[in-house]
Design an enzyme around this catalytic site. Sequence first.
Site, PDB file in Angstrom:
ATOM      1  N   LEU A 147      -6.776   6.080  -0.116  1.00 10.84           N
ATOM      2  CA  LEU A 147      -6.381   4.672  -0.169  1.00 10.84           C
ATOM      3  C   LEU A 147      -7.323   3.939   0.786  1.00 10.84           C
ATOM      4  O   LEU A 147      -7.309   4.188   1.989  1.00 10.84           O
ATOM      5  CB  LEU A 147      -4.919   4.490   0.255  1.00 10.84           C
ATOM      6  CG  LEU A 147      -3.869   4.836  -0.791  1.00 10.84           C
ATOM      7  CD1 LEU A 147      -2.505   5.029  -0.149  1.00 10.84           C
ATOM      8  CD2 LEU A 147      -3.798   3.747  -1.851  1.00 10.84           C
ATOM      9  N   SER A 148      -8.149   3.058   0.235  1.00 11.32           N
ATOM     10  CA  SER A 148      -9.185   2.416   1.038  1.00 11.32           C
ATOM     11  C   SER A 148      -8.597   1.610   2.183  1.00 11.32           C
ATOM     12  O   SER A 148      -7.433   1.195   2.139  1.00 11.32           O
ATOM     13  CB  SER A 148     -10.045   1.507   0.164  1.00 11.32           C
ATOM     14  OG  SER A 148     -10.722   2.252  -0.823  1.00 11.32           O
ATOM     15  N   ALA A 149      -9.408   1.391   3.202  1.00 11.01           N
ATOM     16  CA  ALA A 149      -8.981   0.606   4.356  1.00 11.01           C
ATOM     17  C   ALA A 149      -8.562  -0.796   3.912  1.00 11.01           C
ATOM     18  O   ALA A 149      -9.259  -1.425   3.117  1.00 11.01           O
ATOM     19  CB  ALA A 149     -10.120   0.511   5.363  1.00 11.01           C
ATOM     20  N   PRO A 150      -7.448  -1.311   4.422  1.00  9.92           N
ATOM     21  CA  PRO A 150      -6.976  -2.626   3.997  1.00  9.92           C
ATOM     22  C   PRO A 150      -8.013  -3.735   4.147  1.00  9.92           C
ATOM     23  O   PRO A 150      -8.164  -4.579   3.256  1.00  9.92           O
ATOM     24  CB  PRO A 150      -5.764  -2.871   4.904  1.00  9.92           C
ATOM     25  CG  PRO A 150      -5.265  -1.507   5.219  1.00  9.92           C
ATOM     26  CD  PRO A 150      -6.490  -0.646   5.325  1.00  9.92           C
ATOM     27  N   ARG A 209       0.814  -1.218   0.000  1.00  7.94           N
ATOM     28  CA  ARG A 209       0.000   0.000   0.000  1.00  7.94           C
ATOM     29  C   ARG A 209       0.846   1.266   0.000  1.00  7.94           C
ATOM     30  O   ARG A 209       0.530   2.244  -0.684  1.00  7.94           O
ATOM     31  CB  ARG A 209      -0.906  -0.052   1.232  1.00  7.94           C
ATOM     32  CG  ARG A 209      -2.022   0.965   1.328  1.00  7.94           C
ATOM     33  CD  ARG A 209      -2.947   0.527   2.448  1.00  7.94           C
ATOM     34  NE  ARG A 209      -4.096   1.410   2.661  1.00  7.94           N
ATOM     35  CZ  ARG A 209      -4.263   2.164   3.715  1.00  7.94           C
ATOM     36  NH1 ARG A 209      -3.330   2.179   4.667  1.00  7.94           N
ATOM     37  NH2 ARG A 209      -5.350   2.902   3.853  1.00  7.94           N
TER      38      ARG A 209
END
Length: 388
Positions: free
Chosen positions: A93-96, A40
Amino acid sequence: MTSGEDPAGRRAGLDAAMERERAWPAGSPWVREAFAAVPRDAFAPGRLWRWDGRAYLPVDRAADPEGWAGELFTGVHDAAVTQVRGGLPSSSLSAPAVVTDMLDSLRLEPGHRVWDIGTGQGWTAALAASRTGPGRVVSTEVDAGLADFARGRLAAAGLDVQVVTGDASGGGLPGGGQVDRLHATYAVEAVPWAWVEAVRPGGRLVYPWGRLGHVALTVADDGKSATGWVQGLAQFMADRHGPAPTPTGRAAYTAVRGTADPDTERLLTRDLAPLESDWDLLFALRVAVPDAVLLTGRDEDGVNAWLHDGDRSWAALTARGDGTVTVYQGGPRRIGDDIATAWDEWEGLGRPDRYDYGITVTPDAQWAWQAGPDGPRWPITQPTPARS
């Protein structure tokens, strides 16, 4: 070396946190491998944004590596804001944990052709490409600056992904044809039919539905419909070219209510406490009354609630301390009654949870349903007008 300058350590910490949270999908072990192969942080810009309770403030990697890493690796359920416009987040950046859940729902296989909608920084396109192989992913991004950034990061990672600058909400797959999988990263209230047409019969679409969560649809064998279940809950960035989201917060309620006296007043026997924390109830109310914005607060008499539709209709539900609530309402519709009716309906259905709902899409209509495509249903209306 500080922990902010130690990406390997941060990555290991994220991997361990995902393990503790049981966020790695057992049915898609490739996702964990892809996280390691295309991390990420390799797709994060040098500036992130932190909410301080009043506004979003920049956190620059060069000036504050610890703070930057803290924003990026806050937790498995936390997105990292990468762009702010007009004081509001416009890309992230979306949550993992959300990314893994959506990729698991996509059921990607090597060789699949994928349309990734909403490139952002390019991370989800990179994860998909690591699974499907070179030249199998095309990604569309409406923001030219983000598209250029993603192209650079994907190239640096050695991934063959086509990034197209354009608006995917109103058109079909760039270059035409069909894909095996479609993955959208921004929320839409209604699915553009062009998205369904871009997926082959038997293929899958995974997309965020409004402010509710994400849904996985399978295209019918005849290509004339797509249907599937709710897969998970999370909030996503909205479609930039859709209608502006209804304002939330006490100020928005006050603006809708204005200074007029209520049009109606009545008593209701109801404990409003579930409106604070019962997410299955809140999900069901959102399905049944999608334009209702709900606020709650507690005083010595219990939980109170305030509702509005972002336009002219409002309701105030005031606890009286004896198990009853006074319902005050104003505007052209009785939105408090709408919510009470939907609540009763949910209880009559046996209080189903959020995963007992799904969606069907056809060229002319789409609707949510409960217990199965032939169960109770609620229409989904494409919001209009679109923002320019």
